[in-house]
Design a protein around this motif. Structure first.
Motif, PDB file in Angstrom:
ATOM      1  N   TYR A  36       0.823  -1.002  -0.102  1.00  0.00           N
ATOM      2  CA  TYR A  36       0.187  -0.626  -0.206  1.00  0.00           C
ATOM      3  C   TYR A  36       0.538   1.569   0.052  1.00  0.00           C
ATOM      4  O   TYR A  36       1.856   1.365   1.110  1.00  0.00           O
ATOM      5  CB  TYR A  36      -1.240   0.009   0.836  1.00  0.00           C
ATOM      6  N   ALA A  37       0.831   2.413  -0.958  1.00  0.00           N
ATOM      7  CA  ALA A  37       1.343   3.616  -1.105  1.00  0.00           C
ATOM      8  C   ALA A  37       0.618   4.400   0.129  1.00  0.00           C
ATOM      9  O   ALA A  37      -0.623   4.787  -0.501  1.00  0.00           O
ATOM     10  CB  ALA A  37       0.817   4.334  -1.856  1.00  0.00           C
ATOM     11  N   ASP A  47       3.675   9.260  -5.342  1.00  0.00           N
ATOM     12  CA  ASP A  47       4.475  10.309  -4.617  1.00  0.00           C
ATOM     13  C   ASP A  47       3.729   9.542  -3.415  1.00  0.00           C
ATOM     14  O   ASP A  47       3.922  11.010  -3.021  1.00  0.00           O
ATOM     15  CB  ASP A  47       5.166  11.872  -5.216  1.00  0.00           C
ATOM     16  N   PRO A  48       4.129   8.663  -2.850  1.00  0.00           N
ATOM     17  CA  PRO A  48       3.599   8.719  -1.689  1.00  0.00           C
ATOM     18  C   PRO A  48       4.512   9.068  -0.254  1.00  0.00           C
ATOM     19  O   PRO A  48       5.387   9.050  -0.445  1.00  0.00           O
ATOM     20  CB  PRO A  48       3.470   7.192  -1.150  1.00  0.00           C
ATOM     21  N   ALA A  49       3.865   9.343   0.583  1.00  0.00           N
ATOM     22  CA  ALA A  49       4.428   9.850   1.817  1.00  0.00           C
ATOM     23  C   ALA A  49       5.458   8.358   1.874  1.00  0.00           C
ATOM     24  O   ALA A  49       6.318   8.841   3.133  1.00  0.00           O
ATOM     25  CB  ALA A  49       3.065   9.864   2.808  1.00  0.00           C
ATOM     26  N   GLY A  50       4.473   7.612   2.000  1.00  0.00           N
ATOM     27  CA  GLY A  50       5.240   6.112   2.614  1.00  0.00           C
ATOM     28  C   GLY A  50       4.487   4.695   1.902  1.00  0.00           C
ATOM     29  O   GLY A  50       3.651   5.204   1.649  1.00  0.00           O
ATOM     30  N   PHE A  66       8.175   0.000   5.031  1.00  0.00           N
ATOM     31  CA  PHE A  66       9.239   0.926   4.297  1.00  0.00           C
ATOM     32  C   PHE A  66       9.841   1.424   5.216  1.00  0.00           C
ATOM     33  O   PHE A  66       9.216   3.189   5.020  1.00  0.00           O
ATOM     34  CB  PHE A  66       9.566   0.403   3.358  1.00  0.00           C
ATOM     35  N   THR A  67      10.953   2.372   6.442  1.00  0.00           N
ATOM     36  CA  THR A  67      11.332   2.991   6.848  1.00  0.00           C
ATOM     37  C   THR A  67      12.273   3.785   6.413  1.00  0.00           C
ATOM     38  O   THR A  67      13.231   3.163   5.306  1.00  0.00           O
ATOM     39  CB  THR A  67      11.618   2.577   7.896  1.00  0.00           C
ATOM     40  N   SER A  68      13.172   4.628   6.993  1.00  0.00           N
ATOM     41  CA  SER A  68      13.948   5.715   6.570  1.00  0.00           C
ATOM     42  C   SER A  68      15.463   4.820   6.961  1.00  0.00           C
ATOM     43  O   SER A  68      16.707   5.211   6.535  1.00  0.00           O
ATOM     44  CB  SER A  68      14.205   6.517   7.376  1.00  0.00           C
ATOM     45  N   GLU A 103      13.822   1.434  -5.427  1.00  0.00           N
ATOM     46  CA  GLU A 103      14.676   2.179  -5.515  1.00  0.00           C
ATOM     47  C   GLU A 103      15.250   3.435  -5.450  1.00  0.00           C
ATOM     48  O   GLU A 103      16.522   3.919  -5.813  1.00  0.00           O
ATOM     49  CB  GLU A 103      14.556   1.920  -7.622  1.00  0.00           C
ATOM     50  N   TRP A 104      13.748   4.245  -5.633  1.00  0.00           N
ATOM     51  CA  TRP A 104      14.048   6.334  -4.968  1.00  0.00           C
ATOM     52  C   TRP A 104      14.291   6.191  -3.644  1.00  0.00           C
ATOM     53  O   TRP A 104      15.854   7.285  -4.115  1.00  0.00           O
ATOM     54  CB  TRP A 104      12.832   6.314  -5.577  1.00  0.00           C
ATOM     55  N   ALA A 105      14.215   5.489  -2.281  1.00  0.00           N
ATOM     56  CA  ALA A 105      14.444   5.551  -1.669  1.00  0.00           C
ATOM     57  C   ALA A 105      16.037   5.578  -1.325  1.00  0.00           C
ATOM     58  O   ALA A 105      15.914   6.343  -0.300  1.00  0.00           O
ATOM     59  CB  ALA A 105      13.348   5.331  -0.490  1.00  0.00           C
TER      60      ALA A 105
END
Length: 114
Positions: A36-37, A47-50, A66-68, A103-105
């Motif tokens: 889920y986004a 462009d999800p918040a997470g 999926f965390t920082s 990939e982006w994160a």
């Protein structure tokens, strides 16, 4: 068997995402998985918040975000949302959309010269 097609059909084929090993590792998990986004407040599916996922493995449900720290960690987000704490909203996304976010994160590995 792969159908050869013609030049026009091959040229218009949809490109596929080539994933880094770290992304493949992030998507590797046991059980039935739904991603889920988190959307809303200026964030969209693209462009999800997470991102969060629900894994069902051996009859047990595991909710993870999926965390920082660039890994999946336990999360109560989906359970709380189901109980009516839905300040944030979410939409179901595909594994490819999840891979794109990961990939982006995830920073690209440094390249070494010479």
């Amino acid at each position: 068997m792969i159908r050869l097609g013609d030049v026009e059909s091959n040229a218009s084929a949809t490109p596929f995402l080539t994933l880094r090993p770290t992304t493949l590792d992030a998507l590797d998990a046991e059980g039935e998985i739904t991603y889920y986004a988190k959307v809303g407040n200026g964030h969209s599916r693209d462009d999800p918040a997470g991102i969060v996922r629900r894994r069902i493995d051996d009859g047990l449900t595991h909710d993870e975000a999926f965390t920082s720290d660039l890994r999946w960690e336990p999360s109560e987000y989906l359970t709380l949302h189901d109980l009516g704490h839905n300040d944030d909203d979410h939409v179901q996304i595909t594994e490819i959309e999840t891979a794109t976010f990961v990939e982006w994160a995830t920073p690209a590995p440094e390249t070494r010269s010479g």
